[in-house]
Design an enzyme around this catalytic site. Structure first.
Site, PDB file in Angstrom:
ATOM      1  N   SER A 156       0.911  -1.235  -0.040  1.00 27.79           N
ATOM      2  CA  SER A 156       0.123  -0.019  -0.082  1.00 27.79           C
ATOM      3  C   SER A 156       0.783   1.345   0.133  1.00 27.79           C
ATOM      4  CB  SER A 156      -0.877   0.003   1.248  1.00 27.79           C
ATOM      5  OG  SER A 156      -1.881   0.992   1.200  1.00 27.79           O
ATOM      6  N   HIS A 187      -7.914   0.846  -0.831  1.00 23.87           N
ATOM      7  CA  HIS A 187      -8.065  -0.169  -1.768  1.00 23.87           C
ATOM      8  C   HIS A 187      -9.135  -1.013  -2.310  1.00 23.87           C
ATOM      9  CE1 HIS A 187      -3.765   0.030  -1.194  1.00 23.87           C
ATOM     10  NE2 HIS A 187      -3.773  -0.185  -0.034  1.00 23.87           N
TER      11      HIS A 187
END
Length: 309
Positions: A88, A195
């Protein structure tokens, strides 16, 4: 082959920037923190206070600074990566480490990313980590829970998956997941639904901003978040950084790819050791070093010993 790993949001703890490098901090760490403070006109050392870490912006910027500071200190000790990967927000540190983007540009782009995420969902959303169910089983759980705003976000391991969404939906998913046989289902210290499709607008705005930044061919392979494959072109890394907030992170697959590339040692940047633990489960025969509150010279010696260098 040495692979540098950069952790994502949730690994932070109060004061972690102050503990980088252990009891005797490396000079490059202080220099990097000062550089970031100058670029952003922020006192970076104020961002790792417990109250500050409630902000997505503070957390993400602090993680990038911690990763880059540690990379630079290791490089001064003669330790260079042969491949990089970041989970991430960790992807930004990975991109700097492979020389695909400058530290200053990464800081500015990441600041925008974090602000977009925080502004889109200032409250009422977050992440739920579920252990013990596979992706298909968890998708069934989400459907059975009638969760309208819950999405698979991070696939950290075959049976360790993170769900993003609204608080009420995550509560339902947690309840149904435990009934379906999950060993554990816990909320993470993340206040945005990372996400997933909920960040589609933010990804478009970030893509526009990234198009104005200079990216370079990486010096070593960069493993993408979205596709879990090695990227070796500047534009491909630009796209991955700009859009990874919108798509699930296939971290387990990324770890396997590093093993297939020939990684002998995984070196996890601070804070924490989550990625080291995940790698131990996925590839137990690969050596691991977590740079967690230990001196940089000691870490460098350990890496050399485990890599045969």
């Amino acid at each position: 082959m040495i692979a540098f790993l950069f952790p994502g949001q949730g690994s932070q703890f109060a004061g972690f920037l102050h503990t980088l490098g252990g009891a005797t901090p490396h000079a490059r760490i202080a220099e990097t923190i000062e550089e970031a403070s100058d670029v952003l006109h922020i006192d970076m050392l104020s961002l790792d206070r417990a109250d500050a870490l409630t902000s997505t912006v503070a957390v993400q910027l602090s993680l990038l600074v911690a990763g880059v500071a540690t990379v630079r200190a290791l490089q001064d000790e003669g330790i260079e990566p042969d491949a990089v990967a970041g989970l991430s927000v960790g992807a930004y540190g990975a991109a700097v480490a492979c020389n695909a983007v400058s530290f200053s540009d990464a800081l500015r782009l990441l600041q925008l990313r974090a602000q977009l995420m925080e502004n889109a969902f200032p409250h009422g959303y977050g992440l739920l980590a579920v252990s013990g169910l596979r992706e298909r089983e968890l998708n069934t759980v989400i459907a059975n829970a009638h969760a309208q705003a819950a999405y698979i976000a991070n696939l950290n391991a075959p049976r360790q998956i993170v769900v993003a969404g609204a608080d009420a939906d995550l509560d339902h998913v947690r309840e149904y997941a435990l009934k379906a046989g999950a060993r554990k289902a816990e909320r993470l210290a993340v206040s945005v639904p990372s996400h997933c499709v909920l960040l589609d607008d933010a990804a478009r705005e970030l893509t526009e901003a990234a198009s104005k930044i200079t990216f370079h061919t990486p010096s070593v392979p960069y493993i993408s978040n979205r596709g879990a494959r090695p990227l070796r072109q500047a534009d491909a890394i630009r796209t991955d950084l700009a859009t990874n907030l919108r798509y699930p992170v296939r971290w387990h697959d990324s770890t396997i790819v590093l093993g297939e590339l020939g990684a002998q040692v995984f070196v996890e940047m601070p804070p924490g050791r989550t990625l080291t633990q995940l790698a131990e489960d996925a590839l137990p025969n690969v050596a691991k070093v977590a740079i967690e509150q230990i001196s940089i010279p000691s870490a460098a010696a350990l890496i050399r010993a485990r890599s045969g260098g």
